[in-house]
Design a protein around this motif. Structure first.
Motif, PDB file in Angstrom:
ATOM      1  N   HIS A 136      25.049  94.059  63.428  1.00  0.00           N
ATOM      2  CA  HIS A 136      25.877  94.225  64.626  1.00  0.00           C
ATOM      3  C   HIS A 136      25.764  95.612  65.256  1.00  0.00           C
ATOM      4  N   GLY A 137      25.003  96.486  64.626  1.00  0.00           N
ATOM      5  CA  GLY A 137      24.726  97.772  65.273  1.00  0.00           C
ATOM      6  C   GLY A 137      25.630  98.907  64.851  1.00  0.00           C
ATOM      7  N   GLY A 138      26.473  98.668  63.844  1.00  0.00           N
ATOM      8  CA  GLY A 138      27.317  99.751  63.357  1.00  0.00           C
ATOM      9  C   GLY A 138      26.591 100.629  62.338  1.00  0.00           C
ATOM     10  N   GLY A 139      25.516 100.104  61.769  1.00  0.00           N
ATOM     11  CA  GLY A 139      24.797 100.834  60.737  1.00  0.00           C
ATOM     12  C   GLY A 139      25.525 100.818  59.396  1.00  0.00           C
ATOM     13  N   TYR A 140      26.514  99.935  59.255  1.00  0.00           N
ATOM     14  CA  TYR A 140      27.305  99.877  58.012  1.00  0.00           C
ATOM     15  C   TYR A 140      26.432  99.521  56.817  1.00  0.00           C
ATOM     16  N   TYR A 141      25.605  98.505  56.979  1.00  0.00           N
ATOM     17  CA  TYR A 141      24.766  98.088  55.855  1.00  0.00           C
ATOM     18  C   TYR A 141      23.617  99.051  55.619  1.00  0.00           C
ATOM     19  N   ASP A 142      23.072  99.640  56.682  1.00  0.00           N
ATOM     20  CA  ASP A 142      22.009 100.638  56.482  1.00  0.00           C
ATOM     21  C   ASP A 142      22.531 101.743  55.572  1.00  0.00           C
ATOM     22  N   ARG A 143      23.737 102.200  55.849  1.00  0.00           N
ATOM     23  CA  ARG A 143      24.315 103.278  55.031  1.00  0.00           C
ATOM     24  C   ARG A 143      24.623 102.795  53.612  1.00  0.00           C
ATOM     25  N   PHE A 144      25.194 101.598  53.520  1.00  0.00           N
ATOM     26  CA  PHE A 144      25.580 101.085  52.202  1.00  0.00           C
ATOM     27  C   PHE A 144      24.351 100.834  51.322  1.00  0.00           C
ATOM     28  N   LEU A 145      23.320 100.261  51.901  1.00  0.00           N
ATOM     29  CA  LEU A 145      22.129  99.886  51.119  1.00  0.00           C
ATOM     30  C   LEU A 145      21.402 101.108  50.549  1.00  0.00           C
TER      31      LEU A 145
END
Ligand SMILES: Nc1nc2c(c(=O)[nH]1)N(C=O)[C@@H](CNc1ccc(C(=O)N[C@@H](CCC(=O)O)C(=O)O)cc1)CN2
Ligand SMILES: Nc1ncnc2c1ncn2[C@@H]1O[C@H](COP(=O)(O)OP(=O)(O)OP(=O)(O)O)[C@@H](O)[C@H]1O
Length: 183
Positions: A136-145
């Motif tokens: 969705h473009g928040g980058g939440y998973y990029d950071r979490f992963l």
């Protein structure tokens, strides 16, 4: 195509699936997931509470509970675009907090660290053959992963897969994709 254009195009595609098309795809994906070794050996499953156009995650949550697995759901912190997962024991542990998302109520639930999650189901709008994703473009998973070392898996419809997503330095692929077999 730009990420934002891809996101918008495929979000529309997902929203245009009819209820019966969506149901066929979901049943196929759930079936493969529940038969997978990743699922069977996981005790703690990390997943989101789906929005209307995402694959429904309630059947997955119910199946997990039936098999005495624990279910961890993220709470978003939008100032830092980070997430902390909490173990939920029922729907009463959730409420609408951030945008329209159902998230765990912090006072009612216990937080878990990334190492405690055995299998993380990663949501996404478009995927490519290298398992890169656009969310969705928040980058939440990029950071979490970045700090997640356990198994990651996404449930994907063939209509959501393209040859190549334009990747940025912070993008991380998911380890496994489960793709629908039936069309
Ligand atoms: N059901 C579900 N829950 C989820 C996710 C998801 O994809 N699905 N997420 C997956 O990551 C996280 C939430 N992701 C979000 C990503 C963007 C925005 C958002 O509102 N974005 C702004 C623009 C982006 C920005 O502020 O930088 C907007 O749309 O106006 C909200 C939640 C965690 N929970
Ligand atoms: N590891 C990171 N460190 C700092 N900023 C990051 C990191 N990962 C992503 N970002 C920022 O987050 C923004 C959104 O990234 P991107 O468009 O890849 O999100 P997404 O994968 O679609 O969303 P989500 O992960 O929430 O589902 C980018 O503009 C980027 O600047």
């Amino acid at each position: 195509m730009l990420k934002a254009t891809l996101r918008a195009t495929y979000l529309t595609k997902l929203k245009e699936l009819t209820a019966s098309q969506k149901q066929r795809i979901q049943l196929d994906l759930y079936d493969q997931l529940f038969k997978s070794e990743h699922w069977q050996k996981a005790d703690v499953i990390g997943l989101t509470i789906a929005q209307a156009y995402e694959w429904d995650t309630w059947p997955i949550i119910e199946e997990a509970w039936q098999h005495n697995k624990k279910v961890a759901v993220p709470k978003c912190y939008h100032e830092t675009k980070t997430m902390i997962f909490h173990i939920i024991g029922g729907r009463e542990d959730l409420k609408h907090q951030y945008y329209d998302l159902l998230e765990p109520i912090v006072e009612r639930t216990v937080a878990v660290s990334p190492e405690e999650i055995d299998l993380l189901l990663v949501p996404g709008i478009v995927f490519d053959h290298q398992h890169y994703r656009i969310g969705h473009g928040g980058g939440y998973y990029d950071r979490f992963l970045k700090r997640f070392t356990q198994t990651t898996l996404s449930l994907v419809w063939s209509g959501q897969v393209i040859d190549q997503i334009p990747i940025d330095s912070y993008d991380l692929p998911v380890q496994y994709l489960i793709r629908n077999r039936l069309l």
